[in-house]
Design a protein around this motif. Structure first.
Motif, short mmCIF file in Angstrom:
data_model
loop_
_atom_site.label_atom_id
_atom_site.label_comp_id
_atom_site.label_asym_id
_atom_site.label_seq_id
_atom_site.Cartn_x
_atom_site.Cartn_y
_atom_site.Cartn_z
N GLY A 1 0.81 -1.21 0.00
CA GLY A 1 0.00 0.00 0.00
C GLY A 1 0.85 1.26 0.00
O GLY A 1 0.52 2.25 -0.67
N SER A 2 1.96 1.25 0.75
CA SER A 2 2.88 2.39 0.73
C SER A 2 3.48 2.59 -0.64
O SER A 2 3.61 3.73 -1.12
N LEU A 3 3.83 1.50 -1.31
CA LEU A 3 4.36 1.59 -2.67
C LEU A 3 3.31 2.17 -3.62
O LEU A 3 3.62 3.04 -4.46
N ALA A 4 2.07 1.73 -3.49
CA ALA A 4 1.01 2.25 -4.34
C ALA A 4 0.76 3.73 -4.09
O ALA A 4 0.54 4.51 -5.03
N LEU A 5 0.80 4.14 -2.82
CA LEU A 5 0.60 5.55 -2.50
C LEU A 5 1.71 6.41 -3.09
O LEU A 5 1.45 7.49 -3.65
N ALA A 6 2.95 5.96 -2.98
CA ALA A 6 4.07 6.70 -3.55
C ALA A 6 3.94 6.82 -5.07
O ALA A 6 4.22 7.87 -5.66
N ASP A 7 3.50 5.75 -5.71
CA ASP A 7 3.35 5.78 -7.17
C ASP A 7 2.16 6.64 -7.60
O ASP A 7 2.17 7.20 -8.70
N VAL A 8 1.13 6.74 -6.76
CA VAL A 8 0.05 7.68 -7.04
C VAL A 8 0.57 9.11 -7.03
O VAL A 8 0.28 9.92 -7.93
N PHE A 9 1.37 9.44 -6.02
CA PHE A 9 1.98 10.77 -5.96
C PHE A 9 2.90 11.00 -7.16
O PHE A 9 2.93 12.10 -7.72
N ALA A 10 3.65 9.98 -7.54
CA ALA A 10 4.56 10.12 -8.68
C ALA A 10 3.80 10.41 -9.97
O ALA A 10 4.20 11.27 -10.76
N SER A 11 2.69 9.71 -10.17
CA SER A 11 1.90 9.93 -11.38
C SER A 11 1.34 11.34 -11.43
O SER A 11 1.26 11.96 -12.50
N CYS A 12 0.96 11.87 -10.28
CA CYS A 12 0.39 13.23 -10.24
C CYS A 12 1.46 14.30 -10.33
O CYS A 12 1.42 15.18 -11.19
N PHE A 13 2.46 14.22 -9.44
CA PHE A 13 3.46 15.27 -9.36
C PHE A 13 4.37 15.30 -10.59
O PHE A 13 4.63 16.36 -11.16
N PHE A 14 4.85 14.14 -11.00
CA PHE A 14 5.79 14.11 -12.11
C PHE A 14 5.12 14.53 -13.41
O PHE A 14 5.65 15.35 -14.16
#
Length: 375
Positions: free
Chosen positions: A72-85
């Motif tokens: 879940g932590s990995l998924a949350l980080a990748d959600v942020f990456a998709s938005c911010f990046f």
């Protein structure tokens, strides 16, 4: 007086735009290609990881297990990456938005936090699998839910602090001119070297953890083969250590292929003066990090049987809420019988079965083989 201040402000903005032009290096064809990658990978990454997060949050049994907390932590980080990046990258390179130092460093800090937390979560997942194999008997005592949450708190606190150091003052003293980074405006080369080295250390630890897992699996498989002797029941199927090697080899190949090109350019930026062609190549390599975030749910989340079952249940509930027609297939079995602290590190295809009992670890598999032979 006001006219002079207005002219000075206009001059400063014009000068800033001219200096930032050195970082906006993409030509029209490259903008089209990179824009297509971002517009495709960004939404896909967001939907995949948001779905994984939703399933874990909606399933009580998964929320109690450390393995799925790390996923879940990995998924949350990748959600942020998709938005911010996606937003900041397209805003800067395609729409050529010239932000001031504070706004730019804030956006870059969000991107850095997302990718650093993603790699950190991958390391926690690798360590979880390592403990499951090397400390199978005491795994439940070593990695409790409380300790897993504490490790995630430390991870996100550390990555947030490290990522926003440039915004807090560790920036290039000369603004946009050398010896600043040629890849990121306002970034100090010392900070870039430290962050790149930190990510390389995390990747090395991930590689080491999976290497130890494969070594342990090979030892147990060799022990099981010697115990079976002439029985030969394992000859009809592929050796477990070979299957694990293929799985982990794929994971590590994707991880290294996505991260090493961008990190190599960052290390080169610290020591040499990069040309515009090298800057353009780095822009393409940086999109591979976003691609890695899109692949992570397929490698780490959807390969887990319990999460796939929970996903199907989640989709069934959505259909029932939306008054969809009932499926004619049998209902999917629930997860209530699943032990809350059971070690979940491999798919059902990677862990062989002894009759109808699924083995929770390689150590248990060897014990079952010994019992079968004694009979």
């Amino acid at each position: 007086m006001k006219l002079q201040q207005s002219n000075l402000l206009l001059f400063t903005i014009t000068k800033l735009n001219c200096l930032l032009e050195c970082f906006m290096v993409l030509i029209k064809a490259e903008k089209t290609a990179i824009g297509s990658i971002c517009f495709l990978a960004g939404p896909v990454t967001l939907l995949e990881n948001a779905l994984v997060l939703g399933v874990i949050a909606a399933t009580a049994t998964l929320r109690q297990r450390p393995s799925y907390l790390f996923i879940g932590s990995l998924a949350l980080a990748d959600v942020f990456a998709s938005c911010f990046f996606t937003t900041s990258f397209l805003d800067f390179h395609l729409f050529r938005r010239s932000d001031g130092p504070t706004a730019y460093l804030f956006k870059l800090g969000g991107v850095t936090m997302a990718f650093t937390s993603s790699v950190g979560s991958l390391l926690l997942t690798a360590l979880d699998r390592y403990l499951c194999i090397h400390q199978a008997s005491s795994y439940k005592l070593l990695l409790t839910r409380r300790r897993a949450l504490l490790s995630l708190l430390i991870l996100w606190s550390a990555t947030t602090f490290i990522s926003f150091l440039p915004l807090m003052g560790w920036r290039c003293p000369t603004g946009l001119t050398p010896p600043c980074s040629r890849l990121f405006p306002y970034i100090n080369k010392g900070y870039l070297a430290c962050w790149t080295s930190f990510i390389l250390v995390l990747l090395a630890l991930i590689l080491g953890a999976y290497a130890l897992i494969l070594w342990k699996a090979h030892r147990h498989e060799s022990s099981m083969t010697s115990l079976q002797g002439a029985v030969g029941s394992g000859q009809a199927r592929m050796r477990m250590d070979i299957r694990l090697a293929r799985t982990f080899g794929l994971i590590l190949l994707i991880l290294v292929s996505c991260w090493l090109p961008a990190l190599s350019f960052m290390l080169a930026d610290v020591s040499v003066y990069l040309t515009r062609n090298q800057q353009r190549a780095f822009a393409f390599c940086s999109t591979l990090c976003l691609v890695n975030s899109a692949v992570n749910p397929l490698l780490y989340a959807l390969r887990c049987r319990e999460l796939r079952v929970a996903l199907l249940q989640f989709l069934q509930k959505l259909c029932e809420t939306g008054k969809c027609k009932k499926s004619t297939v049998d209902p999917i079995p629930g997860l209530h019988s699943v032990e809350t602290n059971k070690c979940t590190v491999f798919t059902e295809d990677e862990m062989p079965r002894a009759r109808t009992t699924r083995l929770n670890s390689i150590s248990e598999m060897v014990k079952n083989q010994q019992l079968n032979i004694s009979k």
